[in-house]
Scaffold this active site. Sequence first.
Site: not given
Length: 392
Positions: A202, A298, A386
């Site tokens: 990321y 998610k 996460y």
Amino acid sequence: MARTQVGIIGAGPAGLLLSYLLHAEGIDAVVLEARSREYVEKRVRAGVCEHPTVELLREIGVGTRLDAEGLPHHGFSLRFDGRDHRIALSELTGRTITVYGQQEIVKDLIAAHEAKGYPVEFEVSDVELAELDTERPRVTYRDADGAPRELDCDVIAGCDGFHGVSRPTIPGGQVKSFDREYPFAWLGVLAQTPPSDEELIYTHHERGFALHSMRSPEITRLYLQVPHDEKIENWPDDRIWSELSARLATESEFSLREGPILDKGVTPMRSFVAEPMQYGRLFLAGDAAHIVPPTGAKGMNLAVADVRVLSRALVDLLLHNRSERAVSYSDTCLRRVWRAEHFSWYMTSMLHVDPASDEFQRRLQLSQLRYTASSRAAATSLAENYVGLPFE
């Protein structure tokens, strides 16, 4: 008129998993899907499975291919200031995530339905829901041949996504919506090349966010932050690779592997929640009830959590005439939904460049990233969200 206990609208992960869980308990269900089987099995969506999602799929016997082909990950990198800062998921939480495409889970669930003879109807049209505030709601539709059909149900589950028919069928004033649109989008590409790193990366960069991910040892999934109204025509393959190389570059040696781009598209980013997630005998699950920006991985996992709660509520309601779980379905799910909404917003805000932000806000972003990378407490908080919080 046909009869079933639960009519399920939508053959994505939410609808198919709910159907499978219900059939396992002896409850009849029929899944209705507007698209073709080929389309839903090839529709590229999420790829990160939380630890609880993986455990549930294994528990119900549809995790064999996931275990064989999925890619377990013990950490990921936050890349900023030209350097990698690893978030050690397993060390911090004792759990992992598994990279396995949403479309692969859909394939596995469809195959499991087919093997057991559980009904899934594809290419239906003109779906309408009626009598939702009674104990006998109905679904009318046209089947794949265009013939009119009517399905008498005890319950209807709306698992047909943000643009489906289920949520808009609820009478006005009965559902409150919470919505936020972001001033940027993701340009996503699927490339036929081995991943450039063993783990997800990321990246926060002054030119915008970038994400290095994968779908298999031979297929890489990559994303670039672009303006919210960007046109895919503005991004020929050469430009995509050039921009990815610039944003993913590090002070140390990092080589981005390029290859043929198999698919590319621009995805707008938004946060959305509908409250409550039920009206009468209609229960919403997955994207029909909530949307998260994809940064926190998610969306699909929330859908799985929803239907786990819903399946148990419907077992109580339809087999044991106990309504407590059904009545509290929305409140139970929304606790997890809002936690995931906050986490997804947090990840998005920390990693993306807001075109309206000033230097003060950008310094705050870097401060948060540096704190997260250097504080075990902050890294643990990120990691436990996460990998997926335990089911209720």
